[in-house]
Scaffold this active site. Sequence first.
Site, mmCIF file in Angstrom:
data_model
loop_
_atom_site.group_PDB
_atom_site.id
_atom_site.type_symbol
_atom_site.label_atom_id
_atom_site.label_comp_id
_atom_site.label_asym_id
_atom_site.label_seq_id
_atom_site.Cartn_x
_atom_site.Cartn_y
_atom_site.Cartn_z
ATOM 1 N N LYS A 45 0.846 -1.192 0.000
ATOM 2 C CA LYS A 45 0.000 0.000 0.000
ATOM 3 C C LYS A 45 0.887 1.249 0.000
ATOM 4 O O LYS A 45 1.472 1.618 1.018
ATOM 5 C CB LYS A 45 -0.929 0.046 1.216
ATOM 6 C CG LYS A 45 -2.010 1.109 1.003
ATOM 7 C CD LYS A 45 -2.626 1.631 2.267
ATOM 8 C CE LYS A 45 -1.841 2.667 2.967
ATOM 9 N NZ LYS A 45 -1.634 3.920 2.221
ATOM 10 N N GLY A 105 6.639 4.950 8.274
ATOM 11 C CA GLY A 105 5.813 6.149 8.356
ATOM 12 C C GLY A 105 6.065 6.860 9.669
ATOM 13 O O GLY A 105 7.123 6.696 10.298
ATOM 14 N N SER A 106 5.073 7.611 10.119
ATOM 15 C CA SER A 106 5.241 8.425 11.321
ATOM 16 C C SER A 106 5.183 7.551 12.581
ATOM 17 O O SER A 106 4.608 6.453 12.572
ATOM 18 C CB SER A 106 4.123 9.466 11.378
ATOM 19 O OG SER A 106 2.875 8.805 11.421
ATOM 20 N N THR A 107 5.721 8.082 13.660
ATOM 21 C CA THR A 107 5.702 7.348 14.927
ATOM 22 C C THR A 107 4.261 7.166 15.416
ATOM 23 O O THR A 107 3.904 6.100 15.927
ATOM 24 C CB THR A 107 6.566 8.092 15.962
ATOM 25 O OG1 THR A 107 7.920 8.051 15.498
ATOM 26 C CG2 THR A 107 6.488 7.445 17.337
ATOM 27 N N CYS A 124 14.011 10.873 6.686
ATOM 28 C CA CYS A 124 13.831 10.393 8.059
ATOM 29 C C CYS A 124 15.110 10.490 8.875
ATOM 30 O O CYS A 124 15.064 10.784 10.064
ATOM 31 C CB CYS A 124 13.310 8.962 8.045
ATOM 32 S SG CYS A 124 14.394 7.837 7.148
ATOM 33 N N GLU A 153 9.910 16.036 15.176
ATOM 34 C CA GLU A 153 10.338 15.903 13.783
ATOM 35 C C GLU A 153 9.597 16.939 12.931
ATOM 36 O O GLU A 153 8.371 16.960 12.909
ATOM 37 C CB GLU A 153 10.027 14.487 13.282
ATOM 38 C CG GLU A 153 10.559 14.229 11.895
ATOM 39 C CD GLU A 153 10.213 12.837 11.393
ATOM 40 O OE1 GLU A 153 9.049 12.418 11.527
ATOM 41 O OE2 GLU A 153 11.119 12.180 10.846
ATOM 42 N N GLU A 190 9.639 1.283 10.727
ATOM 43 C CA GLU A 190 10.660 2.295 10.405
ATOM 44 C C GLU A 190 9.965 3.640 10.566
ATOM 45 O O GLU A 190 9.160 4.029 9.720
ATOM 46 C CB GLU A 190 11.133 2.126 8.948
ATOM 47 C CG GLU A 190 11.860 0.831 8.678
ATOM 48 C CD GLU A 190 13.294 0.844 9.194
ATOM 49 O OE1 GLU A 190 13.793 1.922 9.575
ATOM 50 O OE2 GLU A 190 13.911 -0.226 9.221
ATOM 51 N N GLY A 205 2.778 4.436 13.487
ATOM 52 C CA GLY A 205 3.506 3.209 13.833
ATOM 53 C C GLY A 205 2.993 2.594 15.127
ATOM 54 O O GLY A 205 2.882 1.371 15.251
HETATM 55 P P1 NAD Z 1 2.154 8.455 7.923
HETATM 56 O O1 NAD Z 1 2.425 7.645 9.119
HETATM 57 O O2 NAD Z 1 1.088 9.460 7.978
HETATM 58 O O3 NAD Z 1 1.825 7.498 6.659
HETATM 59 C C1 NAD Z 1 2.690 6.482 6.219
HETATM 60 C C2 NAD Z 1 1.898 5.390 5.511
HETATM 61 O O4 NAD Z 1 1.066 4.726 6.469
HETATM 62 C C3 NAD Z 1 0.931 5.897 4.446
HETATM 63 O O5 NAD Z 1 0.869 4.935 3.422
HETATM 64 C C4 NAD Z 1 -0.403 6.001 5.196
HETATM 65 O O6 NAD Z 1 -1.521 5.933 4.340
HETATM 66 C C5 NAD Z 1 -0.307 4.792 6.102
HETATM 67 N N1 NAD Z 1 -1.017 4.866 7.371
HETATM 68 C C6 NAD Z 1 -1.222 5.965 8.161
HETATM 69 N N2 NAD Z 1 -1.849 5.605 9.305
HETATM 70 C C7 NAD Z 1 -2.010 4.250 9.257
HETATM 71 C C8 NAD Z 1 -2.564 3.284 10.151
HETATM 72 N N3 NAD Z 1 -3.088 3.623 11.332
HETATM 73 N N4 NAD Z 1 -2.554 1.981 9.778
HETATM 74 C C9 NAD Z 1 -2.016 1.600 8.604
HETATM 75 N N5 NAD Z 1 -1.497 2.472 7.699
HETATM 76 C C10 NAD Z 1 -1.484 3.778 8.030
HETATM 77 O O7 NAD Z 1 3.574 9.111 7.543
HETATM 78 P P2 NAD Z 1 3.916 10.167 6.389
HETATM 79 O O8 NAD Z 1 3.593 11.534 6.844
HETATM 80 O O9 NAD Z 1 3.341 9.677 5.110
HETATM 81 O O10 NAD Z 1 5.498 9.971 6.278
HETATM 82 C C11 NAD Z 1 6.426 10.729 6.970
HETATM 83 C C12 NAD Z 1 6.955 9.949 8.168
HETATM 84 O O11 NAD Z 1 7.595 8.747 7.722
HETATM 85 C C13 NAD Z 1 8.023 10.713 8.923
HETATM 86 O O12 NAD Z 1 7.792 10.576 10.302
HETATM 87 C C14 NAD Z 1 9.318 10.028 8.523
HETATM 88 O O13 NAD Z 1 10.368 10.148 9.449
HETATM 89 C C15 NAD Z 1 8.856 8.612 8.373
HETATM 90 N N6 NAD Z 1 9.819 7.839 7.571
HETATM 91 C C16 NAD Z 1 10.628 6.955 8.217
HETATM 92 C C17 NAD Z 1 11.590 6.253 7.494
HETATM 93 C C18 NAD Z 1 12.498 5.257 8.166
HETATM 94 O O14 NAD Z 1 13.122 4.463 7.471
HETATM 95 N N7 NAD Z 1 12.607 5.254 9.476
HETATM 96 C C19 NAD Z 1 11.714 6.461 6.123
HETATM 97 C C20 NAD Z 1 10.868 7.381 5.509
HETATM 98 C C21 NAD Z 1 9.912 8.074 6.244
#
Ligand code: NAD
Length: 483
Positions: free
Chosen positions: A176, A228-230, A284, A384, A250, A233
């Site tokens: 996804k 994605g975001s903490t 990130c 962040e 991650e 996560g």
């Molecule tokens: P986000 O958490 O809003 O979304 C990430 C993904 O998760 C999207 O596909 C979203 O649709 C999905 N999603 C959101 N909530 C969900 C849930 N409850 N259940 C399942 N799926 C869900 O993050 P974002 O704003 O898209 O991305 C930025 C964040 O990602 C930043 O915090 C960045 O640091 C992090 N990031 C981390 C790494 C790493 O390797 N550690 C790499 C890239 C980005």
Amino acid sequence: MRSNELFIGGRWSQPSTDQRIDVIAPHTEQLVASVAAAAPADVDTAVEAARAAFDAGPWPRLDPAERIEAVRRLAKIYGDRRAEMAETITSEIGAPISFAQRAQVGLPAMMMTAFCDLADTYPWTEARRGMYGADIHIRREPVGVVAAIVAWNMPQFLIVTKLIPALLAGCVVVLKPAPESPLNALLLAEMLAEAGLPPGVVSVLPGDAPVGEYLVKHLGVDKVSFTGSTAAGKAVAAACAADLKRVSLELGGKSAAIVLDDADPAAVAAGVRSASLSNSGQICNALTRILVPAARADEFTDALATEMTSLVVGDPTDAATQVGPLVAERQQERVLGYIESGQREGARIVVGGTDMPDGIDCGWYVRPTLFDHATNSMRIAREEIFGPVLTVIAYADEDEAVAIANDSDYGLAGSVFTADTDRGLSVATRIRTGTFGVNQGYTMDPFAPFGGVKASGYGRELGREGIDGYTDSKSISVAAKGT
Ligand code: NAD
């Protein structure tokens, strides 16, 4: 591009609803494309196809060498379409094209081949002699149906670091992508179709967070691999705990660059720029807290200011552009809010601020912004920001620098800059993060594990460990003769 269909179980299929995702170009604010959005019923179909492929299909039962050959076929197709992939990513997330070519696509292309090389020598089976004389056969078996959920900032890199090791291990994948960046994932789906994997092995379902939640909770899924975001996560981890699903996370970061008193200001500024302002600061593992010795704070701040003022901000499709727009208006507002909060809390803006960059009146831009006179308790030092904003914090001595670096909810990355590599390595051992760089930002390497601790998540991607995450070990014990 197949914008009206979903890639389900390796076949282009009609979506279950007429929901769409509009992709807006971050520099023009104009519509780039509208694509079919996945709904829960599409998730059900994709997981059902994946389940059948895993439980009864050929893919998990192939010899690893046959899977490696199929992935090398995909890598060749990918290599031939690199330019198109880079342009697609720039169009949907506004990444400067030079960065998109080099890191957003060049790196994943290299990773595909590197993972195949790792899989060539991976210990898929191992023989041990047990304590009671039994022959023990240890097999690394695939974990099963993997839900791969990724963010938009490095979309292909994030997809490839999940999809490729999962496939090599014999897993099947429901991917996804983020709603901000579906186009690159659909382009990859075209390549997957051309590579000719067996039915059910890969699905690509562009969709929003609720679709992600539905996928995570699906009982047909064995493992969730999430980037994605903490905040998201934590929700994913809680949902996985309910069914004891395996999960790797991650997540976000707030990494420190520890600048020691013997470092060269120009080298520090160049290293920080490359680590932290590429992709317009949406990285990130960016080094966003710059810890400098109080006695030389002005020298380092001036060098950083010079470097940041020289950045070319503009149209991401222009090869000369170094900083483009942020991915969305929401993200621009969030980053500008952090700049205002830094000012309110008493930090000083050295360069940048909340005005639009010179000569730009459209698009979701933020000027590269440097704060100094900051403390580690300010929001700009703790949270962040995910944009081109850096914060300089002065420290009195090395112990205090280490304490400030470790005083963070996050633990993804960090760096030390010094003329003395041994001193740098000694500092590296004192910092609680999953990765660390000496005289450079942490550089992703296909042969080294990447991941975080604390609020940056758990699990590792890349390296041999990146394949480990998609396998379980099974021990088969054969009784010793005569027992
Ligand atoms: P986000 O958490 O809003 O979304 C990430 C993904 O998760 C999207 O596909 C979203 O649709 C999905 N999603 C959101 N909530 C969900 C849930 N409850 N259940 C399942 N799926 C869900 O993050 P974002 O704003 O898209 O991305 C930025 C964040 O990602 C930043 O915090 C960045 O640091 C992090 N990031 C981390 C790494 C790493 O390797 N550690 C790499 C890239 C980005």
